[in-house]
Design an enzyme around this catalytic site. Sequence first.
Site, PDB file in Angstrom:
ATOM      1  N   GLY A  73      35.449  24.016 -40.678  1.00  0.00           N
ATOM      2  CA  GLY A  73      34.601  24.719 -41.620  1.00  0.00           C
ATOM      3  C   GLY A  73      34.412  23.941 -42.901  1.00  0.00           C
ATOM      4  O   GLY A  73      33.500  24.196 -43.674  1.00  0.00           O
ATOM      5  N   SER A 127      33.556  18.513 -42.413  1.00  0.00           N
ATOM      6  CA  SER A 127      33.884  17.098 -42.246  1.00  0.00           C
ATOM      7  C   SER A 127      32.919  16.409 -41.296  1.00  0.00           C
ATOM      8  O   SER A 127      32.610  15.235 -41.473  1.00  0.00           O
ATOM      9  CB  SER A 127      35.325  16.942 -41.760  1.00  0.00           C
ATOM     10  OG  SER A 127      35.510  17.654 -40.573  1.00  0.00           O
ATOM     11  N   GLY A 178      40.211  18.725 -50.194  1.00  0.00           N
ATOM     12  CA  GLY A 178      40.609  19.752 -49.234  1.00  0.00           C
ATOM     13  C   GLY A 178      41.708  20.657 -49.730  1.00  0.00           C
ATOM     14  O   GLY A 178      41.964  21.717 -49.157  1.00  0.00           O
ATOM     15  N   GLU A 179      42.413  20.239 -50.756  1.00  0.00           N
ATOM     16  CA  GLU A 179      43.497  21.077 -51.229  1.00  0.00           C
ATOM     17  C   GLU A 179      43.740  20.926 -52.725  1.00  0.00           C
ATOM     18  O   GLU A 179      44.461  21.717 -53.327  1.00  0.00           O
ATOM     19  CB  GLU A 179      44.775  20.728 -50.463  1.00  0.00           C
ATOM     20  CG  GLU A 179      45.631  21.925 -50.210  1.00  0.00           C
ATOM     21  CD  GLU A 179      46.745  21.595 -49.239  1.00  0.00           C
ATOM     22  OE1 GLU A 179      46.474  21.637 -48.037  1.00  0.00           O
ATOM     23  OE2 GLU A 179      47.847  21.275 -49.696  1.00  0.00           O
ATOM     24  N   ALA A 239      46.513  17.299 -44.487  1.00  0.00           N
ATOM     25  CA  ALA A 239      46.949  16.396 -45.557  1.00  0.00           C
ATOM     26  C   ALA A 239      45.745  15.764 -46.261  1.00  0.00           C
ATOM     27  O   ALA A 239      45.831  14.656 -46.788  1.00  0.00           O
ATOM     28  CB  ALA A 239      47.907  15.320 -45.040  1.00  0.00           C
ATOM     29  N   ALA A 274      35.067   7.910 -52.386  1.00  0.00           N
ATOM     30  CA  ALA A 274      35.416   9.324 -52.244  1.00  0.00           C
ATOM     31  C   ALA A 274      36.910   9.542 -52.025  1.00  0.00           C
ATOM     32  O   ALA A 274      37.601   8.712 -51.426  1.00  0.00           O
ATOM     33  CB  ALA A 274      34.646   9.927 -51.077  1.00  0.00           C
TER      34      ALA A 274
END
Lengths: 334, 759, 158
Positions: B469, B472, B707-708, B509, B703
């Site tokens: 979702g 990627s 993601g976290e 990760a 980049a």
Amino acid sequence: MRLPQFEYLRPDSLKECLLMLEESNTDARVMSGGTGLLVNMKHGVIYPKRVVSIKSLSELSSITKDSEGNVQIGACVTLSNLSKHPLISQKFPVLHNAVRSVGSMHIRNMATLGGNICLETRCWYYNQSRQWRQAKGLCHRTGGSVCHAISGSKRCHAINSSDTVVVLMALDALVYVMKKDQERSIPIREFFKDNGAHNTVLEEGEIVASIVIPKTAEFTPAKYIKIQHRQGIDFAIASIGAALKRNGKAGEMTIVVNSIASAPVMLKKTSQIIMESGFKEDAILKAAKEARSEIGTLTNLFSSAGYKRQIVEVLVRRVLYGIKDEMDLRRDKA
Amino acid sequence: MPIKAKEYGVIGKRQPKKDGLLKTTGRSQFTDDIILPGMLYGKIIRSPLARGKIIKIDTKRAERLAGVKAVITQKDCPGIMTDLDRQLLCNDTVNFVGDEVAAVAAIDDDTAAEAAALIKIEYKPLEALFSIEKANDKGAPVIHSGHENNYADEFDYEIGNVDEAFSVSEYVRVGEYAFNPNHNCYAEHHVVIADYSIPGKLSIWMPNQSPLFIQKSMGGILGISEGNVRVFNLNTGGAFSGRIGPRKHDFIAALLSKKSLRPVKIRCTADEEFIVYSGGGYSRYIIKTGVMKDGTIKATDATYLFDCGAYWISGVNFLHRLKYHLFPQIYHMNALRWKERAIYTNNPPNMYPHGAGFLQLKLAQETELDLIAQDLGMDPVEIRLKNAVSKGDTNLTRAHYASCGLKECIQKTTKISLWKKKYGKLPPYKGIGIGCGAMNSGGYDRSAALVKIGEDGRCSLFIGLPDMGQGSHTTMAMIAAETLGIATEDVDIVAGDTDAAPFDIGAFAQRGTFFTGNAVKVACLDAKKQLAAVASKKLGVKPSMLIFRDRKIFPKGKPGKALTLKDVISSDMNSMGGSCIMGRGFYNSPAKTMEPWESTLAYSFGAQVAEVEVDQETGIVTLIRVTVAHDVGFAINPMAVEGQIDGQVFSGMGQIMTEECIMERGVVLNPSFLDYRLPRTFEVPEIDYSIVETIDPYGPFGAKEVGEGPLVCTMAIANAVSNAIGYPVKEYPITPERVLQAIQNKKKAKGNEPLDRLF
Amino acid sequence: MKKMIVLNVNGETHEVAVNPWKTLVDVLRNDLRLTGAKRACEMGTCGACTVIMDGQAILSCLTLAVECEGHLITTIEGIEGPDGLHSLQKSFIENGAVQCGFCTPGIIMTAKALLDENPNPDDIEIKDALSGNYCRCTGHIKTIEAVRMAAQTDREGD
Ligand SMILES: Cc1cc2nc3c(=O)[nH]c(=O)nc-3n(C[C@H](O)[C@H](O)[C@H](O)COP(=O)(O)OP(=O)(O)OC[C@H]3O[C@@H](n4cnc5c(N)ncnc54)[C@H](O)[C@@H]3O)c2cc1C
Ligand code: SF4
Ligand code: FES
Ligand code: FES
């Protein structure tokens, strides 16, 4: 989760429905919107042999005004249709608000007023899957002899968490109930029993046919508030309905709180304070404090008793200020 | 000099998701949408006891029921351990409510449920442990022999001279924080289809974030080579740190399939979802921080106690040890001591909440930082800026920052949110708070990608990276398109089948964009080189002089001479001695070490400012606005970056404010999406985004991860609540009840928060 | 005992034999193989199974299939028009309101029911309609936006 197996019956008329129920004795359950019943059936806490679907009965699906101007709401009117109905949104905005606060739009599209009033009481140890409940063992309500929510309790204390009833009680509505060859009307204030396992006065084979809001309630200053952890889809931490019915000069104040016990609680002493002293600041504060103790023992709450008490005090205060404001507004207009 | 987005043809622009059409029309397939021919339905029989001995299992009646095709118990998998301390099906003891004891497979769910009810298991209850305190007691029963103190894992780490750093500190503060269990709450429940009917070959369909780990783990445990585990990774309805490895039901489906010789589906029901969730268990941090009067941090001494539940999920739980790196990650300090203890109880086994528990650690650290600032009479922003790392810095745990926009993020958010006008000047019960964080873009790691360009100029990109979702696949397509001078819609992603996928360890990760992105770039450069060789012959110029743009190739400065990509490929392929364009890419980290954190080449940085309003009577908190600035290196797809920020602010607010698995003697009292309160539409705050670009030298086009990173900055919300009520909240989530409790504590303490223990 | 029923889904009639205890979501997904409506909580809490029945968004996990005879059911598979995607579908794609996509069919169907009845909803009305839909990935920030934008496009198109 799956539903257990059952026989499905769909009567074509109210008469046929009552006959079916009479014949089925304890084996049948009526289903209206199903949003309460089917969830309980999936959890395996209710497993009727027969499900009698009443939602499509036209006799139970309309909103009408009788000759005396009382509003009669069929038990199977959906909450969405109820809240959209001009009679309700214009004449009883307080009911409109309560109805709108139930569940989500989806739930309201399916759920009915009759179902909301007859909603089974809820408990963290009851509204769980069979697999979950095995870890705790049986309680009073599932055929055992203990209560997990209150150790030592002799009866079930599951909670009534219907949101509309606080308003219907404040407005002094009547519930019309029917059974084969029998009809009666019960003031909704006498409809509930403080027993989690059997929380209404309905008899075997009896169904709610309609709810009647008296004409006299039409211009009653009234207010509804629901406090919930999450706005939108959530049961209440507590909800409150209050109305001030005017008998000549003296007002009759009714305050009802729900989601704190097995039956909605009418706060009589609290109301009395307002009836005696009017909506003065200190009377409101005193009334709210009084409510804390008047609600009695709090049990099985989905949150701590101390917190619920606090919420009830806040609700009483806010609802009283709300009614006061409404009256002030009316006075200004007049 | 940052490269300006406009120099790029594809990347840096808002690109809707490639699979948007499939997902908005109901066409995209999720595992539960599949019904294989002959497929059976499995049901697991779980322990009703938190701890007990199995006396007898009687499966006879279930086996005799018509429609039942397989019944399995421990006898069918003797000695197979899914974790070091965990049998595939319980042998003689059960250790938590929900522990898997037996399973059935039948022709439909009704029959499977009926059969499950016919299995009779006799138990003898044993004393169970439900809290880490009880598990620590002397004389407490031992849950797993060999772990006499009930410690599942112990890890001590020290760097720098801690005692000395504290002794020179001018101010030392200790705080203790507690975090209640929570759930990752994927929209798609756990579900699996396993086909193990061909001996030695397992095909498995399941939502996950790392097909390779599923292959390795399931292959290893079932005793087949990993290549013989074929994972079909269709769409995954959310993963949130929780879908890295296989779960019990995945193995059970495989065994049922092996026994019945038919594919078997197992789907977790709403309540089972809360048994298998393996979210964040109860945890506790005790943090001691030493600082100078000017706010300079000298040392941190942290103890982390974690209730890992009945089993230690060995494949992935090692990360708990390594969380220490977050303390010096964005703030310089001289020394750090870390003590991690994972403690067995008879609660459900725990792994990670969304964010692997990093948010919880950061909540503790940054709340302390605010309190220190308050004690020293500093502004929370000032103390952060004072200690913040910068580009080129190497921190205490040897993480090196080749790019770093932390200070810029702090400055941006405070400016946009009008921090100076608001902090300390808001009316009572309105609050503002700041939080900062960083996140690694993977670690020491590698990824591969393959690309094939067809005669029509369309490109098939083979990757092993799942898209749960986060977008990627779209990002990978954009990287490919940019590199080859084509459009994103020209790229088809081929993924989701390990038989066809090149090497990739998966989407966790925060490694996807960085590693697979780099691999995709390498593969496409390889293809480009092949194309350039052909085109240079045709155009008569050196390959280095060719420009690839808009599906065309032309000599630099002479777009009029352009050849279409299609013609170049087609004419070459169909000529004598021609070739087919296929690029291969492998990105192996150029890091000089394999040490965790030290080997990470790129970190994202961020800051958030949250504004809240607290209802002092009910304790209900309204999150009004979150101002976010995040350094993502370069935003390949700004739309996806925003989406990531949204989701993480949302998840952070949930974990901080409302989400809690309320536990009672090993069972979750609120196992439903109604009573487990994830925020919904009305709770959504206003979000103001600033994307900060620092062009990382290692990241593809500069980049880094997103993601976290934004999640570990959401402690701004907690700090805002503390600011609003003038007292820190130290137990999470900050439910209304706890807010009221804190308000009362404040009244009792007359404003002075007592040092050290609060509960 | 199974009962033969006729379901009208997306304008087509289907004859299916169902047990009375089967819910609409199961029949749609398993018998009619319309898997757009998702099955998640099955308890009315998440909205993933939302379909439209007679113009209203309902939860197919709490609706018995046998109760659906004589009603018009629309699922996500039935809202694409001859001219392509429904404005909500387009808006969800263009505004980044789709991430994992598991919740998406349910949210779009909810939003469609809302806009069909109230083409000009304010944010509170949108939030109210969508509060029954669980979405972990987007945090509902972009879904609300997407509904708002679709409503605007529809209005401008008229
Ligand atoms: C996700 C979710 C959220 C919810 N949120 C709320 C909430 O916020 N507030 C709230 O009050 N409720 C809530 N509910 C509970 C429930 O949906 C409502 O109370 C609803 O109004 C019940 O109506 P129904 O028609 O669906 O009842 P049904 O499910 O049909 O019936 C409920 C019970 O009443 C009996 N019954 C129904 N009709 C009659 C009748 N005419 N005569 C006699 N007995 C009858 C049934 O046998 C059954 O025991 C929620 C439910 C869900 C699943
Ligand atoms: S209140 Fe007690 S008796 Fe009633 S359902 Fe709950 S646990 Fe059972
Ligand atoms: S599956 Fe129907 S509401 Fe969740
Ligand atoms: S997009 Fe994943 S839950 Fe909504």
